[in-house]
Write a protein that holds these residues in place. Structure first.
Motif, PDB file in Angstrom:
ATOM      1  N   THR A 119      -5.217   8.162  -0.895  1.00  0.00           N
ATOM      2  CA  THR A 119      -6.289   8.898  -1.606  1.00  0.00           C
ATOM      3  C   THR A 119      -7.096   9.027  -3.019  1.00  0.00           C
ATOM      4  N   CYS A 120      -6.917   8.732  -3.740  1.00  0.00           N
ATOM      5  CA  CYS A 120      -7.072   8.129  -5.307  1.00  0.00           C
ATOM      6  C   CYS A 120      -8.194   6.872  -5.177  1.00  0.00           C
ATOM      7  N   LEU A 121      -7.383   5.749  -4.621  1.00  0.00           N
ATOM      8  CA  LEU A 121      -8.134   4.377  -4.256  1.00  0.00           C
ATOM      9  C   LEU A 121      -9.920   4.950  -4.120  1.00  0.00           C
ATOM     10  N   THR A 122      -9.574   5.801  -2.440  1.00  0.00           N
ATOM     11  CA  THR A 122     -10.913   5.860  -1.923  1.00  0.00           C
ATOM     12  C   THR A 122     -11.554   6.605  -2.884  1.00  0.00           C
ATOM     13  N   ARG A 123     -11.231   8.545  -2.968  1.00  0.00           N
ATOM     14  CA  ARG A 123     -11.661   9.267  -3.981  1.00  0.00           C
ATOM     15  C   ARG A 123     -12.253   9.010  -4.846  1.00  0.00           C
TER      16      ARG A 123
ATOM     17  N   ARG B  27      -6.051  -7.054   1.629  1.00  0.00           N
ATOM     18  CA  ARG B  27      -6.382  -7.635   0.859  1.00  0.00           C
ATOM     19  C   ARG B  27      -7.187  -6.652  -0.400  1.00  0.00           C
ATOM     20  N   GLN B  28      -7.959  -6.227  -0.364  1.00  0.00           N
ATOM     21  CA  GLN B  28      -9.293  -4.854  -1.066  1.00  0.00           C
ATOM     22  C   GLN B  28      -8.400  -4.088  -1.729  1.00  0.00           C
ATOM     23  N   GLN B  29      -7.634  -3.655  -0.948  1.00  0.00           N
ATOM     24  CA  GLN B  29      -6.326  -2.470  -1.962  1.00  0.00           C
ATOM     25  C   GLN B  29      -5.480  -3.122  -2.735  1.00  0.00           C
ATOM     26  N   ALA B  30      -5.371  -4.552  -2.510  1.00  0.00           N
ATOM     27  CA  ALA B  30      -4.050  -4.986  -3.043  1.00  0.00           C
ATOM     28  C   ALA B  30      -4.786  -5.760  -4.697  1.00  0.00           C
ATOM     29  N   GLN B  31      -6.164  -5.622  -4.363  1.00  0.00           N
ATOM     30  CA  GLN B  31      -7.165  -5.837  -5.793  1.00  0.00           C
ATOM     31  C   GLN B  31      -6.990  -5.411  -6.791  1.00  0.00           C
ATOM     32  N   GLN B  32      -7.414  -3.904  -6.053  1.00  0.00           N
ATOM     33  CA  GLN B  32      -7.696  -2.776  -6.595  1.00  0.00           C
ATOM     34  C   GLN B  32      -6.622  -2.756  -7.465  1.00  0.00           C
ATOM     35  N   LEU B  33      -5.297  -2.768  -6.550  1.00  0.00           N
ATOM     36  CA  LEU B  33      -4.381  -2.037  -7.057  1.00  0.00           C
ATOM     37  C   LEU B  33      -3.728  -3.211  -8.352  1.00  0.00           C
ATOM     38  N   VAL B  34      -4.002  -4.135  -8.504  1.00  0.00           N
ATOM     39  CA  VAL B  34      -3.116  -4.843  -9.415  1.00  0.00           C
ATOM     40  C   VAL B  34      -4.480  -5.097 -10.293  1.00  0.00           C
TER      41      VAL B  34
END
Length: 78
Positions: free
Chosen positions: A10-14, A41-48
């Motif tokens: 939710t937080c990554l998208t909103r 991979r996109q989620q992983a990169q954003q979170l890192v």
């Protein structure tokens, strides 16, 4: 602190800024952040990039039993 799948997605998208502040707050409290449910991979990169300390999810491996885990961690051993 473990970010569950719903919070992370939710937080990554909103609102990635909210997630960044949450991660900073947890770090300020002297704790580590684990993001659960990473599937791309996109989620992983954003979170890192946001400062998450550890990632877990299907992007890295599917659930497995103890024998499968041993083979996964030590593929060179019989």
């Amino acid at each position: 602190m473990k970010l569950d799948l719903y919070v992370m997605r939710t937080c990554l998208t909103r609102d990635p800024k909210l997630l960044a502040h949450l991660i900073d707050f947890v770090h300020d409290c002297g704790k580590l952040v684990i993001a659960q449910g990473v599937e791309s991979r996109q989620q992983a990169q954003q979170l890192v990039k946001l400062g998450t300390d550890y990632l877990q999810g299907f992007y890295y491996a599917m659930p497995m039993d103890a024998d499968e885990l041993r083979r996964f961690l030590h593929p060179d051993r019989p």
